[in-house]
Design an enzyme around this catalytic site. Structure first.
Site, mmCIF file in Angstrom:
data_model
loop_
_atom_site.group_PDB
_atom_site.id
_atom_site.type_symbol
_atom_site.label_atom_id
_atom_site.label_comp_id
_atom_site.label_asym_id
_atom_site.label_seq_id
_atom_site.Cartn_x
_atom_site.Cartn_y
_atom_site.Cartn_z
ATOM 1 N N ASP A 235 0.834 -1.209 0.000
ATOM 2 C CA ASP A 235 0.000 0.000 0.000
ATOM 3 C C ASP A 235 0.863 1.251 0.000
ATOM 4 O O ASP A 235 1.872 1.331 0.716
ATOM 5 C CB ASP A 235 -0.912 0.029 1.235
ATOM 6 N N LYS B 14 -7.095 10.798 9.936
ATOM 7 C CA LYS B 14 -6.481 10.244 8.722
ATOM 8 C C LYS B 14 -7.150 10.745 7.444
ATOM 9 O O LYS B 14 -6.490 11.245 6.535
ATOM 10 C CB LYS B 14 -6.522 8.709 8.774
ATOM 11 N N ASP C 109 -4.438 2.388 -4.946
ATOM 12 C CA ASP C 109 -3.021 2.492 -4.602
ATOM 13 C C ASP C 109 -2.572 1.342 -3.714
ATOM 14 O O ASP C 109 -1.541 1.437 -3.039
ATOM 15 C CB ASP C 109 -2.737 3.828 -3.908
#
Length: 1330
Positions: free
Chosen positions: A903, A972, A1161
């Protein structure tokens, strides 16, 4: 040269394909011999692994030329797809009409298509065809396939329907053919055209059984037809094998007729080719095609065949290179077609045996559904249970009852509709009333499918839309009607695809071999394009043409069917009278419609009866799933065009565009120009990855599901959260009342969410159960930014933790030393221990081996260590794999099929840091090497926590509630989306969701606490990512300018006309505002054109028997939403870059023989291949960002918008200040420049200007992938009073500056200065992707 054996042409093709360059092999299938070699090499003993970042050695290494080829490819100038900007709906030009068809024209073509189906109403179809043909001559909407369909209809009418008018129909056919041959309408004949006309001559020539003399048109004999065929460079063998011939006798007669003509003309080459075709039609297909012979036998030699292609992919000639043998069996047309498909496609096609299950899955879903429902009803009746029909509480029994009633209702209503339409048509003809547009008649569309299939489509679509679009236990009416209409359209097109037996090409999974040409070289790319075009041309010629339906047609078809369903679908509900104890039974509608307010808008919705909604979360829902919602059982069809790939028969698009005709047109033209080869190849790589259901995890999931308890993100069958207690002092204490109302609202929302989540999990469990033991595949397409998604929406690796835990790769590979280490690191990552060093993560696993073993052996009755993980279901799957490996004497030899992830660290920021050369930002997101991984989220969370501690000392009430509760998870999403343009409103909503999920903060404090925290988070980020913010601002300014721009040819109109004022408008809107139609368009490094779809949505009111619905018309252009164009451009651009990086990695992994899957991603492969994939990830990222992406974008903007102008009145005020414009650059006096910069936008003008733009946010259907930037809820602009200067009114400023404009390219700001960070340093960062 492609050799053909006597037993089967395909066998030799598979041998010769090994010598083809790499691009050809993307569309081919390796032989068993090659697969066996690959299996041996992959399952052998692992070699000694090098250090983590070093290149793999010897056999596993990638040739350096591949990296150089990719580097050179990305540094070249990408070819741009540049099309004219759509014009306002009150303007029409030949150019825009050519690119953008209007809805009335599309309706007319759709009606024509429906009337031709089954020869329902050919005279009306002819009328529509001639009308469109005259009005839009040369329009691509009428291509050669439409003309061929008309020819075929004329011939069938002459043959089987109207023998009395046979001569007239044949005259129409030959006249239309004459126009095609002589270029009257700029439509060229194809092999199908000549096959139809040859068929017409064979049936009705003077020597036939039914001779017809035609006086009004020229009739061509086979000699003249063959002369035209040769002149068009079309292979005669493809003409005689065309789908127009339906019997062996007619095809054989065509071969003989053309052979005689070739002899008469002295064309020995054509005689030989036709002789070869006849021979191929007489050769039996070998069922033991790839089975080696026990004893060599002598076989008759079949000549090698050379295939000659034109530039557009048409086969111009097939040249036999030897004597043509006699056939073994009687001539068979299907055998000929199958052999020719092997030769023409130059690849192995999907065998009928392999494709049989997938074909049945796509073809018989409705039949299977009705059989299941009927079977259960019959079984209940046989055993004498009183729970059948409406009295049942079983969803399947109810659906069977509805289906029986609905079929009868549709048949009766359709008969009435046909009579009604005939009466209306006669009335209009007698009145001679002129019609500007063709009225959409429903009966032709409803007759395309049987009443039984229409009934099942309606029921299944409505049931599948349960809880869609944010409507609890229901759906929006407009969405329901459109979905049912689309489903009918899709099923009709699927039936047309299934009508002809077409050979399906399949992609390969073989890696590149030494000597293969890279697809990044010009030679390899051209070869890839040529072979795809040849395959696309072959498929198009083999399929029957169908028209696209407009939104109006879809909604009317859907309205008719949904209205019928709501009239007949009922359920019986029983309850007990609390006073008398008497049982009360009542028959109620299964569905009802009403109006609801959603986000402040009044919307029509269709709601489920509570009894039906309850069963949706409990009973089997497999009957509501269409194959387009399911994985495939074979490798998906390669993407041959923008609308041809994925499922074998159900039509799919390579891009998901949401009601944007502009996106569709750009995609089509880029595809036709050969600019999307690498995008198509990348999608083929993703779709050909094999998967299997993890049976052991599934058994645990099923046990939890059947228990009905809440467990690890699986919601309970009955909501287990207690209802808030009503406070006794509620009537007197307003604060207590407010708190109670907030908690009651939250409880109701949680209850509804529990039900919705339960239904979602039900779909996943049912699909996993259906595919246990099968190897499955997920066809992929992209969104408008280029990000790839699996087409099946319910169960795939892009789903939640449960979906991912249920999936394994379909292939196993030995772990090896490095694979075992990566499996342990992966387990630590899934548990949440992912910010430590790799060695510490491995040690974390070693410290918990006892818990891991217990989790694998006793997942539900043990310690349940795995349930505390961040991703518990994936953690459980990994525990099981690691336990099995460690239980072996040699754990490294364990063959593992579990995907392991790599990741990116806040991948958007990684791209920004690389774009700007930002060394500070690079260090924060692991682009630079470090001993430990950087965690920007924890860094910001600690800063916020420190600020809260300071507020705590001053007694801040929010600080008292939130102190010690600011984890990295809370901040986040906000940190990640800061550089995507998230606003305070967006940040507040993100943080509020995280606070609610914690469960330890009072619900009534979440919103206010989120507002407090949002300010803290945004302030803490500060200058941490200044380089990223500079690039974001540059992108934003460029997008704002583009959205204000007007094509040069429209400048005169923009200042000489005034748009008509709307009702209740305070003033007339300046014409230049209506001319702002320019979207932000750019091209990715792989050649994919990205068109931002943000426009003011125009709605059309449609009256239905249920409700009035408003639908948007994508064919009706409207002004751009400049605010959304600007705010969404930075995130969309970054998403297009991460999509390009993923595609490059996928292609390179395939070239090196690595299994690959991705979730944006997050890149997945086998544990043993992680080191190799990690090197590829870094190399592709470096290659991408070494190409100076921003400079390329800037150059494209200057070329794409070279002839665009910006009215000065559109950039005054603060916007002009932000651009830093000088009088010299604007070409105006200092006084006028100051006037431009200092002028203020008045309140009335601002509200008028943004009214249409705001409509873009009010769309009926939700965006599928909401990763765009969120918009701030701005208050109404207020007039600001300025001291010491006089502010002119907007009208005065506009009058003074009217007619003044400046070149758009002159206004673009300079690129931000690039920093010193060297992107090549990423090779040294072990935590870049980890």
């Amino acid at each position: 040269m492609i050799p053909l054996t006597r037993r089967n042409a395909a066998r030799a093709v598979s041998y010769s394909r090994q010598s083809l360059p790499r691009p050809a092999r993307l569309y081919s299938t390796p032989t068993k011999k090659l697969l066996a070699q690959e299996s041996v090499s992959s399952s052998g003993t692992s070699q000694e692994f090098p250090p983590y970042m070093a290149q793999p050695s010897a056999s596993g290494s990638r040739p350096l030329a591949v990296a150089e080829d990719m580097h050179d490819f990305l540094h070249r100038r990408s070819p741009y797809t540049i099309l004219p900007t759509p014009l306002p709906d009150d303007v029409a030009t030949p150019t825009t009409d050519y690119f953008f068809a209007d809805s009335p024209t599309q309706d007319a073509v759709a009606i024509m298509d429906a009337c031709l189906h089954g020869l329902q109403d050919v005279p009306r179809a002819k009328e529509m065809f001639e009308r469109v043909r005259v009005a839009r001559q040369g329009d691509p909407i009428l291509d050669s396939r439409v003309y061929n369909l008309m020819l075929e209809a004329y011939l069938e009418m002459a043959t089987n329907r109207e023998e009395i008018n046979r001569a007239n129909w044949l005259e129409d056919a030959w006249s239309l053919y004459y126009d095609m041959e002589h270029g009257t309408d700029s439509v060229d004949p194809t092999a199908n055209t000549y096959a139809i006309m040859l068929q017409a001559w064979l049936r009705f020539n003077p020597e036939s059984k039914n001779p017809v003399i035609i006086g009004g048109a020229q009739v061509l004999d086979p000699v003249a037809l063959l002369r035209n065929i040769i002149g068009r460079q079309i292979a005669p063998s493809l003409v005689v094998a065309d789908r127009a011939f339906t019997t062996d006798e007619e095809a054989n007669a065509a071969i003989k007729a053309l052979s005689r003509a070739a002899v008469e003309m002295g064309l020995s080459r054509v005689v030989t080719e036709l002789g070869m075709a006849e021979s191929l039609g007489r050769q039996a297909v070998d069922p033991l095609e790839d089975v080696p012979e026990v004893v060599p036998v002598v076989k008759a030699k079949t000549p090698e065949v050379e295939v000659i292609h034109q530039e557009d992919g048409t086969v111009s000639e097939l040249r036999p290179q030897g004597p043509v043998p006699d056939g073994e069996v009687p001539f068979n047309l299907e055998t000929l077609r199958r052999h020719l498909s092997q030769v023409v496609l130059a690849r192995r096609v999907l065998s009928e045996e392999v494709a049989l299950r997938q074909k049945l899955l796509e073809q018989s879903v409705y039949n299977v559904a009705v059989e299941r429902m009927k079977h259960q009803a019959d079984m209940l009746e046989k055993v004498g249970l009183p729970s059948k029909g409406l009295q049942s509480n079983n969803l399947r029994a109810w659906m069977w009852e509805w289906h029986q009633k609905l079929v009868n209702r549709i048949q009766a209503e359709l008969e009435n509709l046909v009579v009604e339409e005939r009466v209306i048509a006669k009335m209009r003809q007698s009145s001679n009333r002129h019609r500007k547009t063709e009225d959409v008649a429903l009966s032709p569309f409803l007759k395309l499918l049987s009443a039984e299939k229409l009934s099942l489509i309606t029921i299944m679509e409505i049931m599948h839309l349960h809880n869609a679009g944010g409507v609890n236990d229901g759906m929006k009416t407009a969405r329901a009607l459109l979905s049912v209409g689309r489903a009918v359209e899709a099923e009709y097109k699927a039936e047309m695809c299934k009508k002809n037996k077409i050979s399906m090409p399949v992609p390969t999974t073989a890696p590149a071999r030494p000597g293969d040409k890279s697809i990044f070289t010009s030679t390899g790319y051209r070869d890839l394009y040529a072979r795809r075009v040849a395959a696309r041309k072959y498929m198009e010629d083999s399929e029957e043409w169908t028209s696209e339906w407009t939104q109006l047609v879809r909604v009317k078809v859907g309205s008719f069917l949904v209205d019928c369903l709501m009239d007949v679908a009922t359920v019986q509900r029983s309850t007990q009278d609390p006073r008398t104890g008497e049982k009360i039974t009542e028959e109620q509608p299964a569905f009802f419609h009403q109006y609801e307010y959603l986000r402040g808008h009044k919307l029509g919705v269709i709601k489920f009866n509570p009894a039906v909604a309850e069963r949706m979360s409990r009973d089997s829902v497999v009957e509501t799933l269409h194959p387009r919602h399911l994985p495939m059982l074979v490798k998906p069809k390669p993407w041959l065009s923008y609308n041809n790939g994925g499922y074998l028969f159900n039509r799919s698009w390579a891009m998901r565009f949401k009601e944007s005709r502009e996106q569709e047109v750009y995609l089509r033209h880029a595809s036709d120009a050969g600019r999307l080869e690498l995008v198509f190849a990348g999608l083929d790589v993703l779709g050909s990855t094999p998967w299997q259901i993890n049976r052991r995890v599934f058994d645990v999931v099923l046990q939890v599901w059947n228990s009905g308890e809440r467990f690890n993100k699986i919601p309970p069958a009955v909501p287990d959260e207690p209802e808030p207690e009503r406070p006794p002092n509620m009537e007197f204490d307003n604060k207590a009342k407010t708190i109670y109302i907030e908690r009651q609202k939250a409880w109701q929302q949680a209850k509804a969410a529990n039900h919705s989540d339960r239904c979602s999990v039900n779909y996943k469990v049912e699909i996993a159960r259906a595919f246990l033991g099968d190897t499955i595949y997920f066809p992929h397409n992209v969104d408008f930014r280029g990000r790839a998604y699996p087409i099946p929406p319910h169960l795939s690796h892009i789903g939640d933790d449960l979906s991912r835990g249920l999936l394994l790769f379909g292939e196993k590979k030995p772990l090896g030393v490095r694979g075992l280490r990566w499996l342990k690191i992966h387990l630590a990552n899934l548990y949440g221990y992912d910010k430590a060093s790799f060695d510490e993560r491995v040690q974390f696993v070693h410290d918990h081996l006892e818990e891991i073993k217990d989790s694998a052996e006793h997942p539900l009755d043990g310690k349940r260590w795995w349930t505390k993980a961040d991703d518990p279901w994936q953690c459980l799957a990994t525990c099981m794999e690691l336990k099995d490996a460690l239980s072996l004497a040699d754990p490294e030899s364990y063959e593992c099929s579990l995907p392991v992830h790599q990741d990116g660290t806040c991948n958007g920021l990684q791209h920004y840091a690389a774009l700007g050369g930002d060394a500070v930002g690079a260090a924060q997101v692991n682009l630079a090497a470090a001993d430990r991984p950087s965690d920007v989220y924890t860094y910001v969370a600690n800063m916020v926590e420190k600020s809260i501690q300071d507020d705590l000392e001053s007694g801040n009430k929010y600080a008292q509630v939130l102190a010690g509760k600011i984890s990295r998870k809370v901040v986040k999403q906000t940190v990640m989306t800061t550089v995507y343009g998230v606003t305070f409103i967006g940040a507040r909503d993100q943080i509020e969701r995280q606070l609610k999920d914690r469960g330890d903060i009072p619900p009534e404090m979440c919103w206010l606490g989120a507002s407090y925290l949002a300010k803290k988070v945004l302030a803490s980020i500060g200058d941490l990512f200044q380089g990223a913010k500079d690039i974001q601002n540059w992108l934003n300014l460029c997008a704002r300018l583009i959205a204000k721009a007007i094509p040069e040819e429209r400048l005169v109109h923009s200042f000489t006309e005034t748009a008509p004022a709307r009702k209740n408008a305070k003033s007339k809107q300046p014409r230049w505002k209506k001319e702002q139609m320019t979207s932000v368009v750019w091209t990715t490094p792989l050649g994919l054109p990205i068109v931002q779809p943000y426009r003011a949505v125009k709605r059309k009111q449609v009256m239905t028997s249920m409700q009035t619905v408003f639908i948007s018309d994508p064919n009706s252009p409207s002004i751009v939403n400049s605010q959304k164009q600007a705010s969404a451009f930075p995130p969309n651009f970054i998403h297009s870059l991460d999509a390009t990086h993923m595609m490059l990695t996928a292609l390179e992994c395939r070239a090196q023989g690595i299994t690959f899957a991705s979730v944006h991603d997050s890149y997945w492969t086998h544990p043993s291949d992680i080191d190799q994939m990690s090197a590829i990830i870094r190399d592709t990222f470096i290659a991408l960002h070494s190409s100076n992406v921003l400079k390329s974008l800037f150059e494209e903007f200057k070329e794409r918008y070279a002839d665009y102008k910006v009215p000065l009145v559109a950039i005054r005020g603060q916007f002009a200040k932000s651009l830093g414009l000088s009088p010299e650059k604007l070409g105006m006096s200092t006084q006028d420049a100051q006037l431009l910069i200092n002028s203020e936008v008045e309140e009335g003008e601002q509200s008028e200007q943004s009214e249409e733009e705001a409509a873009a946010a009010d769309e009926e259907e939700d965006i599928e992938f909401g990763a765009e930037a969120e918009e701030e809820e701005k208050p109404k602009p207020k007039k600001r009073k300025t001291k010491g200067k006089v502010t002119l009114k907007a009208a005065d400023v506009e009058k003074r500056l009217a007619g003044k404009f400046v070149n758009l390219v002159d206004l673009f700001p300079e690129l931000p200065e690039k920093g010193k960070f060297d992107v090549n340093l990423i090779k040294e960062s072990q935590y870049f992707f980890s």
